[in-house]
Design an enzyme around this catalytic site. Structure first.
Site, mmCIF file in Angstrom:
data_model
loop_
_atom_site.group_PDB
_atom_site.id
_atom_site.type_symbol
_atom_site.label_atom_id
_atom_site.label_comp_id
_atom_site.label_asym_id
_atom_site.label_seq_id
_atom_site.Cartn_x
_atom_site.Cartn_y
_atom_site.Cartn_z
ATOM 1 N N CYS A 39 -11.724 -0.622 3.445
ATOM 2 C CA CYS A 39 -11.435 0.663 4.093
ATOM 3 C C CYS A 39 -10.912 1.688 3.089
ATOM 4 O O CYS A 39 -9.786 1.574 2.591
ATOM 5 C CB CYS A 39 -10.421 0.451 5.222
ATOM 6 S SG CYS A 39 -9.781 1.974 5.942
ATOM 7 N N CYS A 42 -7.809 3.709 4.227
ATOM 8 C CA CYS A 42 -6.622 2.849 4.189
ATOM 9 C C CYS A 42 -5.970 2.903 2.810
ATOM 10 O O CYS A 42 -4.734 2.944 2.693
ATOM 11 C CB CYS A 42 -6.990 1.402 4.503
ATOM 12 S SG CYS A 42 -7.642 1.147 6.173
#
Length: 303
Positions: A39, A42
């Site tokens: 991700c 993230c």
């Protein structure tokens, strides 16, 4: 979370979640960050969350990161549909979705709001409760005019909790009473920027400004005579107010300044009113004496 029919891996994940999140959340605010290695967003958000949670650890905030690839069942229970997803959990229940807090300032704003509303137990609160009576003692000594003992008390507290605004401001005000104005200014100048504008610090700054402004007068009779001879001699009355304040007669000083405002509120670009405001700030805006004087000022201004 029910465990019937779950795999051993899911059961282990639930037990870990219970220990890492649910149990600590009984007294702390637990920030749960759902993320994954792949991700990209993230990776951008993680350093911000980690920094803020570390800064807030003493306030009772704990960070727990949950990898959705390894804890799919936990993520499904929280209805995580995209990542990053960030929840604040208290007493086992999500109390806020912090996913949209993508900056340090935004996240701190959310946390400050939650911490003000929830009965979080923290090292900071416990410490504040312990030193509150000591701060009260220092303030009482200041009110009694015992600056040396007040400075000693505040200095001892400062060794326990450096940079606590109430304590540093108390030290500075004690130094002002002892005539050590440069030392008081240096103490306030050393405060971190994020706490340097709190109310107690402003009060200490006003006390320094007032001490530099007013001059003690051993004999007030001459200036009193000038005022008596010419009630509209505002310069003399202003000098009298400064002498009274420096000599510890704040009632007399306030009365003299209020009289100037009553006679000519614009004299010397409003110097009398400005000096009153400085006195109010130095004494403390919440002080009952200040409230009474402000009412008098309002009656004059709006009569």
């Amino acid at each position: 979370m029910a465990t019937l029919g779950l795999s051993e891996a899911d059961k282990a994940a639930i037990e870990a979640f219970r220990q890492d999140v649910v149990e600590p959340s009984r007294t702390q605010l637990v920030i749960v960050d759902f993320w994954a290695e792949w991700c990209g967003p993230c990776k951008q958000l993680t350093p911000i969350i980690e920094k803020v949670c570390a800064d807030y650890a003493a306030k009772g905030v704990k960070l727990v990161k949950v990898n959705v690839d390894e804890n799919g069942f936990i993520a499904s229970q929280f209805r995580v549909q995209s990542i990053p997803t960030v929840y604040a959990v208290f007493q086992g229940q999500p109390v806020a979705d912090l996913t949209q807090a993508r900056t340090e300032g935004a996240l701190k704003q959310y946390l400050d709001q939650l911490l003000s509303q929830l009965p979080i137990e923290s090292e900071e609160k416990s410490q504040a409760q312990e030193i509150a009576p000591l701060i009260a003692m220092g303030e009482e000594l200041l009110a009694e005019g015992d600056a040396e003992r007040a400075l000693s008390v505040f200095t001892q507290i400062a060794q326990m909790v450096p940079d606590m605004v109430e304590v540093v401001a108390g030290q500075a005000r004690a130094l002002v009473m002892l005539g050590q104005l440069d030392e008081a200014e240096a103490l306030l100048a050393a405060l971190p920027a994020e706490i340097a504008r709190h109310g107690p610090v402003d009060q200490a700054r006003a006390a320094i400004a007032l001490a530099r402004d007013v001059k003690p007068l051993a004999d007030l009779s001459a200036v009193e005579a000038k005022v008596a001879a010419d009630p509209d001699d505002h310069e003399a009355r202003f000098e009298l107010a400064g002498g009274l304040m420096a000599n510890g007669d704040r009632d007399g000083a306030a009365d003299a300044l209020l009289e100037i405002v009553r006679r000519d509120r614009t004299w010397n670009e409003g110097a009398a009113r400005a000096q009153l405001v400085t006195i109010f700030e130095a004494v403390g805006l919440e002080d009952p004496w200040v409230s009474a004087q402000r009412r008098k000022l309002s009656q004059i201004l709006f009569a």
